[in-house]
Each structure stands twice: as C-alpha cells, then as structure tokens.
Design an enzyme around this catalytic site. Sequence first.
Site, short mmCIF file in Angstrom:
data_model
loop_
_atom_site.label_atom_id
_atom_site.label_comp_id
_atom_site.label_asym_id
_atom_site.label_seq_id
_atom_site.Cartn_x
_atom_site.Cartn_y
_atom_site.Cartn_z
N GLU A 80 23.35 -0.14 -13.72
CA GLU A 80 23.60 -1.27 -12.82
C GLU A 80 24.35 -2.36 -13.57
O GLU A 80 23.79 -2.96 -14.49
CB GLU A 80 22.27 -1.82 -12.30
CG GLU A 80 22.43 -3.06 -11.44
CD GLU A 80 21.18 -3.93 -11.33
OE1 GLU A 80 20.97 -4.51 -10.28
OE2 GLU A 80 20.42 -4.03 -12.31
N GLY B 146 0.77 -1.25 0.00
CA GLY B 146 0.00 0.00 0.00
C GLY B 146 0.80 1.29 0.00
O GLY B 146 0.23 2.38 -0.08
N ASP C 15 18.35 -0.05 -14.91
CA ASP C 15 18.38 -1.44 -14.43
C ASP C 15 19.14 -2.35 -15.41
O ASP C 15 19.15 -2.11 -16.61
CB ASP C 15 16.92 -1.89 -14.33
CG ASP C 15 16.76 -3.24 -13.68
OD1 ASP C 15 17.20 -3.39 -12.53
OD2 ASP C 15 16.19 -4.15 -14.32
CA CA Z 1 -1.63 3.60 -0.70
#
Ligand code: CA
Length: 614
Positions: free
Chosen positions: A359, A163, A330
């Site tokens: 990277e 979240g 990346d």
């Molecule tokens: Ca959230």
Amino acid sequence: MKSISALFFVFVCSMGISFGQFSLDRVEPPFWWTGMQNTHLQIMFYGENIAELSPIIRYDGIEVLETVLVENPNYLFLILDIHPDTKAGSFAIEFSKDDMMQLYYSYTLNARSENSGERQGFNNSDAIYLITPDRFVNGDPGNDYMPEIGDTLDRSDPQARHGGDIQGVINSLQYLSDMGFTSIWLNPVLENKMPRTSYHGYAVTDFYKVDPRFGSNEDYQILGQACQKNGFKLIMDMVMNHCGSEHWWMKDLPSNDWIHYGGNYVQTNHRRSVIHDPYAPESDKELFSNGWFVKSMPDMNQQNPLLAEYLIQNSIWWIEYAHLQGIRHDTHSYPDKNFMADWSCAIMDEYPNFNLVGEEWSPNPNYVAYYQRGSNNQDGYNSCMPSMMDFPTQISLVPGFTEPENWNSGFIKIYENLANDFIYPDPYNLVIFPDNHDMSRFYTQVNEDYNAFKMGIAYILTLRGIPQIFYGTEILMSNPGTDAHGIIRSDFPGGWENDVKNAFTGAGLTDQELEAQLLFKSLLNWRKEKACLHDGKLVHYSPKDGIYVFFRFNDEEMVMLVFNKNEEEYTVDKARFQEVIKNRKEAVSVLDGNSSPIEKAVVPAGSVGIFEIN
Ligand code: CA
C-alpha cells in the site's frame, strides 16, 4: 516483568520444566518446518533470566550456529541451521546452568505440505474480495464478548467490536463463489488487545496469535484450507511498520533499539516522498521512517537484525501455516525501505510464484512504481514486490466518471492516468479498486449517481490489473454525510442473526441494490473465464465528444468497453476503431446478450456498453 498467565503456565509445564528464578513464557516461532529453501531459523525465547542459561539441541541435521543475547536478560535468540535432509519430528531444547538442566522446550519441525514452495499467488485471473472481519458475518456468537481482552462489544457503536469472525467468512464462501470472487483479503486478524477501536486490527499485540474474538489460529488455518478446497486464494494483511502499544513486548523490550526513539512516542512527518526525493535531508527521511504512525502504534526498528529476522520469519510462518497465497502489506513506504526489500525478496525466494501487494497511498504513479519489482530507480533501490495497490487509478475514477466532459475534465483524467503505465515494470500486476476500508464507499464518492457507479465498476472489472472489491460495495453500501471509518466499515446486512436486510438472500434489498449485486455477479463470473481481461493487450482511444473507448484482446478474444457520458445514445463509430477491430464484424452485449453488427451497436445515454467483438 509480567507474571506468566495461568493458561501459559499449564502449557509450559506440560512441555517443559521450570525451577526457581527461571521461566520460559514464549517461544517464537513456536514450531517450524523441514525442507525450507532458507535453512536458517532464528528462535526467540522469552522468560525470566533466560539469558543466564545455555541451550543445547541434539537432533540429526540441526546445527546451532549462534546464541545471541541482548540487553534484556529475559530474552535469548538461537540461530539454527536445519540441513535440507533433516527429518520432521520433535526434539528437546534443554537450557542448563552449571551443567544442571533448568528448563526445556519440546520444539517441532513439521513436514511441509506438498508443493508448498510452488504455491501460486493471486494474479490477474483473480478478483479479490476485501473483508473487515469484525463487520462481515458473525459466524460464532460465542466468541463475541471477551472482557478480559478489553474493548467493548456494541453493534450500535461504530468504533466498538461487532462480533464478526473467521467462522463467518467460512460460512460465506458459497456466496463469494457464486458472486465470482476468487480471492479473499481480510483486514488483520492477529490479536489486538487495544482498549478502543481494536476491531480494525492494525495495532497487533501478538504476531503469532489470531485474535480470539475472530477465532483461533486453527480456525484461521481451517479458513486457509477451505479457501484452497473451494478455489479461493487467501491473502493475509500484514504490518511490518508498527505493533500496537499493548503488544506484550512493550512492557519488557528486548533492547533499547527494538522500538524507535527508545520506545518513546515521536510522530512521523508522514512525508512519504522523502524516500525517493533526491533533495531530501537525512533528518526528514529519519523522521518519516522512524517516527510513529500514531501514538498507539509504536514504530518497530527493522534495522535491528534480530527484529528484521523475526518479522520475515513471522510472515513465512503464516504463509506455511495458514496456506496463504498472498500478502497485502500495510503502509508499505513507512518501514525501513531496505528491510522491506529484504522482506519481499526473502518471501519470493521461498515462494517464487507468490504475490505481495504493498500500500503506497499516493496519486503519483512514480511513487507507486518506485516499489514494484524491476523498477529502474535512479537511487538503485530495487525491491521484490510483484504488486502494488494502484491508488492513482482509484483517484482518477471519481473525476473521470462524474466531471462534465471538457478538454481538461472528465474522461481525460482516467485516460491520462492510464497513459502513465509506462512507468510501471508490470502494470498488469497492480491491484485496482474502486474503494477500500480507508475511504468513502464508491457509491458515496460518486454522490450516489448509479450511472457513474456502474461505469466505474465496469472499468475496474475490465481494466488491466487485479480487481479488488470491498465487502458491501456490491450492494451499494454507502456512508452519506460522514467519512467516519466505523461507518464506512458498517455491518454487512445478513451477517447477523435476525438482520431484516440480508444480502445473502436478497431480503430487504432495494431494486437498485439487487441490480448492482447482479451486475457484479454477471461481470465477475464472465471475467473469470475471459482470458483477454486477465493478460490481454489494452488499447484505449483518446476521449472524444463525451465518449471513451478501450479494448482488451488476445489472439482469440476481444472485448470493447464504450463509456458514454452524453445525454443521447451513441452508435459505435466502427471506422474510428478499425485499427484494432480489423475484420471482426459482430458486437455481443455482455449485459443483455443482444448481438448486432459492430457499426450498429448502441450505448444508451449516460451508460457503459460492454461488448464481445467477434
Ligand atoms: Ca463472533
């Protein structure tokens, strides 16, 4: 082909019209800017049978150079030249068949923000804070659960979404500023419609859309503006090598060569050395570059010029749109290496003061240096990457600070690693770090030995280069007994309402965690003002009797680092360092403020001394 979503239907109809067998579902980039250094623009149009239509643009300063069709009739590419004096504004792109207009799209050219091309990228005056946005702070619980996208929301599941979001990062800027950080790197924020472990963000399913569980494109732009306003440089994490298998174009690819092996999964051999190995066969090189990183990440063919241009423009679009001051790239060695040089050079042409860091996860500094701008490579390869991640230094930390001192173990590992710097065109522009999102937490790596931890952190925050700290490392976050990525990327305490432990307020933190947080805060704020730690010279003395010493200095300032691995305290042997110290007399300890003559400065057993030398 996939039918247009209800939301998109409203969008298209509000801006254009659609008749019968034609539709316009996507326009990428959706808008652009006037006054760019590179005057060419390639727009990709996607919609049912769009290739049967003829596009027309009437706008002062815009010339249509070419309309390019591909194998799939649902794609059409338009190559434009935008004269440098073209005014910002909107214009219709009309699509006709047999002189009858079938569709139109209202395209906008925005004015660039002031001095956009001169923006300053992150550099060695900065300290970067690396955030896994799903796991840092949940600033908007309203965007947590989106079943229509897929994946699950469950904080007790290390692989599920938790979240965290962009609003959470915005809410934390004051904390990060107080801590002394000046730059923020978020793991990828673009849409990831993957059914599982989507939270890490590395399987992008829409290159022009922020994942709604993190917020909107506008929220990300607001973060960029807030960063600028508060003296932070925002670094975007990008992936040129692959997309996610749930990327929208995987269901209707433009051409058979858009994805390697015709869109069918073939595993890469992960042999990164073949890129510069003078003895590698073409078949090994091809499998390395063209094979897929994993099955859920289709490998994009950057040798297709339309895709190459699409990716370069996408990076520039985000720089311009979100006010970026850096990109972290990346798996840098995996995409086509010539494309990567075109990509980095195109960005650095457009933004000469920008910074890009790649990277290349190798213990071998030769492999890393190969990609840095100005490297004198035997095969003539030359990219425009100003910076690379300094994995060899990271890999030297644990043996350097935890092994017993011997001729071939302990400090000698970090000493000899640093001696490799002659291979880099610009070692002062490498990004240095004790850990990151893909490896065990540094506190776990040093077996929770706080003295070794402290030495490693003092080293990273004073060494040449640009320090990067992974969120939570400042409060000793650890992953005991496992190296599961979902545990390494645990939730930052205090980022969720009702968290009992809270790193923002200090509530519930142990004394040692508070001490570590204060150590970071002191050193980072001190480093911010200490120019000799940014670009000052470095001299290090060979490890001797369990002591390793290095100096950073310029004409005005000098800092001395003394690492003591012995079981007795160490008094500084001033005579040994006379060549560097010259006529300076005083040592002021940065950690406690105590001052003494240099030859009386003391470093406790198993500890690090950080001194300003006056
Ligand atoms: Ca959230």
